[in-house]
Design a protein around this motif. Sequence first.
Motif, short mmCIF file in Angstrom:
data_model
loop_
_atom_site.label_atom_id
_atom_site.label_comp_id
_atom_site.label_asym_id
_atom_site.label_seq_id
_atom_site.Cartn_x
_atom_site.Cartn_y
_atom_site.Cartn_z
N ASP A 51 45.51 5.64 95.97
CA ASP A 51 44.91 5.14 94.74
C ASP A 51 43.75 4.19 95.03
N VAL A 52 43.94 3.28 95.98
CA VAL A 52 42.88 2.34 96.35
C VAL A 52 41.68 3.10 96.91
N PHE A 53 41.94 4.06 97.79
CA PHE A 53 40.87 4.86 98.38
C PHE A 53 40.09 5.61 97.31
N CYS A 54 40.79 6.23 96.34
CA CYS A 54 40.12 6.96 95.25
C CYS A 54 39.30 6.01 94.38
N ASP A 55 39.84 4.80 94.10
CA ASP A 55 39.10 3.84 93.29
C ASP A 55 37.81 3.41 93.97
N ILE A 56 37.87 3.22 95.28
CA ILE A 56 36.69 2.75 96.02
C ILE A 56 35.65 3.85 96.17
N THR A 57 36.09 5.05 96.51
CA THR A 57 35.14 6.12 96.83
C THR A 57 34.86 7.06 95.68
N GLY A 58 35.74 7.13 94.68
CA GLY A 58 35.56 8.08 93.59
C GLY A 58 35.92 9.51 93.98
N ASN A 77 38.19 12.84 94.69
CA ASN A 77 39.29 13.55 94.02
C ASN A 77 39.19 13.49 92.51
N GLY A 78 38.06 13.08 91.99
CA GLY A 78 37.83 13.14 90.55
C GLY A 78 38.62 12.16 89.72
N LYS A 79 39.28 11.20 90.35
CA LYS A 79 40.07 10.23 89.59
C LYS A 79 39.14 9.26 88.90
N THR A 80 39.22 9.21 87.58
CA THR A 80 38.34 8.33 86.84
C THR A 80 38.91 6.93 86.78
N SER A 81 38.04 5.97 86.51
CA SER A 81 38.49 4.59 86.45
C SER A 81 39.12 4.30 85.09
N GLY A 82 39.64 3.10 84.95
CA GLY A 82 40.29 2.70 83.70
C GLY A 82 39.28 2.30 82.64
N ARG A 83 39.71 1.46 81.72
CA ARG A 83 38.88 1.04 80.58
C ARG A 83 37.61 0.34 81.06
N TYR A 84 36.48 0.69 80.42
CA TYR A 84 35.18 0.13 80.73
C TYR A 84 34.72 -0.71 79.56
N GLU A 125 31.65 12.96 92.76
CA GLU A 125 30.60 11.95 92.93
C GLU A 125 30.29 11.26 91.60
N GLY A 126 30.50 11.96 90.50
CA GLY A 126 30.19 11.42 89.18
C GLY A 126 31.20 10.43 88.65
N THR A 127 32.36 10.31 89.27
CA THR A 127 33.40 9.42 88.74
C THR A 127 32.97 7.96 88.69
N LEU A 128 32.09 7.56 89.57
CA LEU A 128 31.62 6.17 89.58
C LEU A 128 30.67 5.89 88.42
N PRO A 136 23.23 9.80 89.70
CA PRO A 136 22.20 10.44 90.53
C PRO A 136 21.51 11.59 89.79
N GLU A 137 20.21 11.71 90.01
CA GLU A 137 19.38 12.69 89.30
C GLU A 137 19.85 14.13 89.49
N HIS A 138 20.41 14.44 90.66
CA HIS A 138 20.80 15.83 90.93
C HIS A 138 22.06 16.25 90.16
N ILE A 139 22.77 15.30 89.56
CA ILE A 139 23.94 15.65 88.75
C ILE A 139 23.49 15.82 87.31
N THR A 140 23.53 17.04 86.81
CA THR A 140 23.11 17.34 85.44
C THR A 140 24.28 17.78 84.56
N LYS A 141 25.44 18.00 85.18
CA LYS A 141 26.61 18.45 84.43
C LYS A 141 27.86 17.78 85.00
N LEU A 142 28.69 17.27 84.10
CA LEU A 142 29.99 16.68 84.46
C LEU A 142 31.07 17.46 83.71
#
Length: 196
Positions: A37-44, A46-53, A124-127, A161-167
């Motif tokens: 969980d810590v690794f996913c939170d830091i790196t984003g 495995n697609g794990k999204t963060s909590g409330r923003y 990469e988009g999870t962050l 990042p500019e190269h990400i156009t779809k999530l």
Amino acid sequence: MADQQQGKRSNSRVIAWCMAGVVGMFAFGFALVPLYDVFCDITGINGKTSGRYEAGTSDQVDENRTVTVQFLASNGPGMTWEFRPVVRSVKVHPGEAVTVNFFASNPTDSNMVGQAVPSLSPSEGTLYFHKTECFCFNQQPLEAGESVEMPLVFIVDPELPEHITKLTLSYTLYDQGKPVNVSGPATADTITNNNG
């Protein structure tokens, strides 16, 4: 006789090392989930999204850029609810708050509780994908035959990042069993968790 005693000591050492290895592997297995969980939170990863923003007032909308956000929904093993996004995709400008809804219906004759677990790709988009309000933050109790539309409010970060156009945001809905007491609106007895 001396050889037998030395052999017994040697066997005892091997057994002790093996037992220590088993205990170490068992402890590592327990530590692996929080470390993951810590690794996913830091790196984003495995697609794990963060909590409330918490959206700030200084967030700028990038009107010159459009990102497509697709929505998928599926049921986990044993979950019998109908669960789907109300819209399959939206085009958004980074920085703007967008609201979409997901539909859930409990077709059974029993009161149930569901929990949605999100995943985003590319990872990469999870962050850069921020949920300010999400039904996935709470368990969702539904009475027998009840239906509900559940809101998701999100912001795609202008720093995406500019190269990400779809999530693609996907949710898997899991059965959490029967509620202790379901009465009133569907959110009356929800349990808050850290499931982002």
